[in-house]
Design a protein around this motif. Structure first.
Motif, PDB file in Angstrom:
ATOM      1  N   HIS A   6       0.828  -1.198   0.000  1.00  0.00           N
ATOM      2  CA  HIS A   6       0.000   0.000   0.000  1.00  0.00           C
ATOM      3  C   HIS A   6       0.868   1.256   0.000  1.00  0.00           C
ATOM      4  CE1 HIS A   6      -3.354   2.629   0.688  1.00  0.00           C
ATOM      5  NE2 HIS A   6      -2.774   3.126   1.761  1.00  0.00           N
ATOM      6  N   GLU A   7       1.987   1.211   0.737  1.00  0.00           N
ATOM      7  CA  GLU A   7       2.882   2.366   0.790  1.00  0.00           C
ATOM      8  C   GLU A   7       3.476   2.668  -0.580  1.00  0.00           C
ATOM      9  OE1 GLU A   7       5.735   1.732   3.854  1.00  0.00           O
ATOM     10  OE2 GLU A   7       4.221   1.592   5.407  1.00  0.00           O
ATOM     11  N   ASP A   8       3.723   1.640  -1.381  1.00  0.00           N
ATOM     12  CA  ASP A   8       4.263   1.833  -2.717  1.00  0.00           C
ATOM     13  C   ASP A   8       3.258   2.526  -3.629  1.00  0.00           C
ATOM     14  OD1 ASP A   8       5.953  -1.372  -2.802  1.00  0.00           O
ATOM     15  OD2 ASP A   8       6.664   0.561  -2.083  1.00  0.00           O
ATOM     16  N   MET A   9       1.975   2.511  -3.271  1.00  0.00           N
ATOM     17  CA  MET A   9       0.938   3.067  -4.122  1.00  0.00           C
ATOM     18  C   MET A   9       0.413   4.400  -3.602  1.00  0.00           C
ATOM     19  SD  MET A   9      -1.087  -0.392  -5.219  1.00  0.00           S
ATOM     20  CE  MET A   9      -1.418  -0.957  -3.570  1.00  0.00           C
ATOM     21  N   SER A  10       0.972   4.919  -2.520  1.00  0.00           N
ATOM     22  CA  SER A  10       0.498   6.151  -1.918  1.00  0.00           C
ATOM     23  C   SER A  10       1.625   7.181  -1.899  1.00  0.00           C
ATOM     24  CB  SER A  10       0.002   5.877  -0.502  1.00  0.00           C
ATOM     25  OG  SER A  10      -0.533   7.041   0.064  1.00  0.00           O
ATOM     26  N   TRP A  11       1.291   8.395  -2.300  1.00  0.00           N
ATOM     27  CA  TRP A  11       2.265   9.466  -2.406  1.00  0.00           C
ATOM     28  C   TRP A  11       1.713  10.725  -1.761  1.00  0.00           C
ATOM     29  CZ3 TRP A  11       6.577   8.277  -5.529  1.00  0.00           C
ATOM     30  CH2 TRP A  11       6.458   7.128  -6.291  1.00  0.00           C
ATOM     31  N   THR A  12       2.573  11.504  -1.141  1.00  0.00           N
ATOM     32  CA  THR A  12       2.171  12.844  -0.729  1.00  0.00           C
ATOM     33  C   THR A  12       2.218  13.725  -1.965  1.00  0.00           C
ATOM     34  OG1 THR A  12       4.414  13.557  -0.256  1.00  0.00           O
ATOM     35  CG2 THR A  12       3.184  12.529   1.574  1.00  0.00           C
ATOM     36  N   VAL A  13       1.604  14.886  -1.906  1.00  0.00           N
ATOM     37  CA  VAL A  13       1.653  15.810  -3.043  1.00  0.00           C
ATOM     38  C   VAL A  13       3.108  16.154  -3.370  1.00  0.00           C
ATOM     39  CG1 VAL A  13       1.049  18.117  -3.860  1.00  0.00           C
ATOM     40  CG2 VAL A  13      -0.642  16.758  -2.626  1.00  0.00           C
ATOM     41  N   ALA A  14       3.893  16.443  -2.352  1.00  0.00           N
ATOM     42  CA  ALA A  14       5.291  16.826  -2.576  1.00  0.00           C
ATOM     43  C   ALA A  14       6.080  15.697  -3.229  1.00  0.00           C
ATOM     44  CB  ALA A  14       5.942  17.232  -1.255  1.00  0.00           C
ATOM     45  N   SER A  15       5.911  14.465  -2.744  1.00  0.00           N
ATOM     46  CA  SER A  15       6.671  13.365  -3.332  1.00  0.00           C
ATOM     47  C   SER A  15       6.185  13.051  -4.743  1.00  0.00           C
ATOM     48  CB  SER A  15       6.626  12.112  -2.440  1.00  0.00           C
ATOM     49  OG  SER A  15       5.318  11.586  -2.358  1.00  0.00           O
ATOM     50  N   SER A  21       7.444  11.139 -12.843  1.00  0.00           N
ATOM     51  CA  SER A  21       7.708  10.060 -13.804  1.00  0.00           C
ATOM     52  C   SER A  21       7.517   8.699 -13.156  1.00  0.00           C
ATOM     53  CB  SER A  21       9.126  10.165 -14.361  1.00  0.00           C
ATOM     54  OG  SER A  21       9.240  11.318 -15.162  1.00  0.00           O
ATOM     55  N   GLU A  22       7.964   8.550 -11.917  1.00  0.00           N
ATOM     56  CA  GLU A  22       7.805   7.277 -11.212  1.00  0.00           C
ATOM     57  C   GLU A  22       6.340   7.011 -10.892  1.00  0.00           C
ATOM     58  OE1 GLU A  22       9.358   4.899  -7.238  1.00  0.00           O
ATOM     59  OE2 GLU A  22      10.330   6.784  -7.795  1.00  0.00           O
ATOM     60  N   VAL A  23       5.601   8.039 -10.489  1.00  0.00           N
ATOM     61  CA  VAL A  23       4.162   7.884 -10.228  1.00  0.00           C
ATOM     62  C   VAL A  23       3.480   7.387 -11.497  1.00  0.00           C
ATOM     63  CG1 VAL A  23       2.008   9.097  -9.671  1.00  0.00           C
ATOM     64  CG2 VAL A  23       4.103   9.650  -8.419  1.00  0.00           C
ATOM     65  N   MET A  24       3.806   7.994 -12.634  1.00  0.00           N
ATOM     66  CA  MET A  24       3.200   7.594 -13.899  1.00  0.00           C
ATOM     67  C   MET A  24       3.586   6.170 -14.277  1.00  0.00           C
ATOM     68  SD  MET A  24       3.665  11.209 -15.933  1.00  0.00           S
ATOM     69  CE  MET A  24       3.117  10.545 -17.495  1.00  0.00           C
ATOM     70  N   GLU A  25       4.835   5.817 -14.068  1.00  0.00           N
ATOM     71  CA  GLU A  25       5.305   4.463 -14.384  1.00  0.00           C
ATOM     72  C   GLU A  25       4.570   3.431 -13.532  1.00  0.00           C
ATOM     73  OE1 GLU A  25       9.423   2.041 -13.801  1.00  0.00           O
ATOM     74  OE2 GLU A  25       9.579   4.063 -14.661  1.00  0.00           O
TER      75      GLU A  25
END
Length: 88
Positions: A6-15, A21-25
């Motif tokens: 789950h942590e791999d799929m959740s991001w803060t706005v800043a991160s 590019s990584e979020v999109m990948e």
């Protein structure tokens, strides 16, 4: 790269900004949640997933023809009641 927790799929706005590019990948593999103030705000999905979820699946006529209510003896006569008095 595979998003496995789950942590791999959740991001803060800043991160998410810093690693767009990584979020999109990763969104190609699984939906990615971007949080704001610790709460889920948006989800990033691949264009393919978006199309699959939102794409039209036939016409309205096809939907109505496939309805289990087709051929049912429904009384669809409109009632002609007086309008309700609604005060705002």
């Amino acid at each position: 790269m595979q998003a496995s927790t789950h942590e791999d799929m959740s991001w803060t706005v800043a991160s998410a900004k810093a690693k767009l590019s990584e979020v999109m990948e990763r969104a190609q593999l699984a939906p990615q949640t971007i949080t704001r103030n610790g709460k889920p705000s948006v989800v990033v999905v691949s264009a393919e997933e978006w199309q699959r979820k939102t794409g039209r699946r036939g016409s309205l006529a096809e939907f109505l023809l496939a309805s289990p209510l087709r051929g049912a003896d429904l009384d669809l006569e409109r009632q002609h009641d007086e309008p309700s008095d609604v005060s705002l």
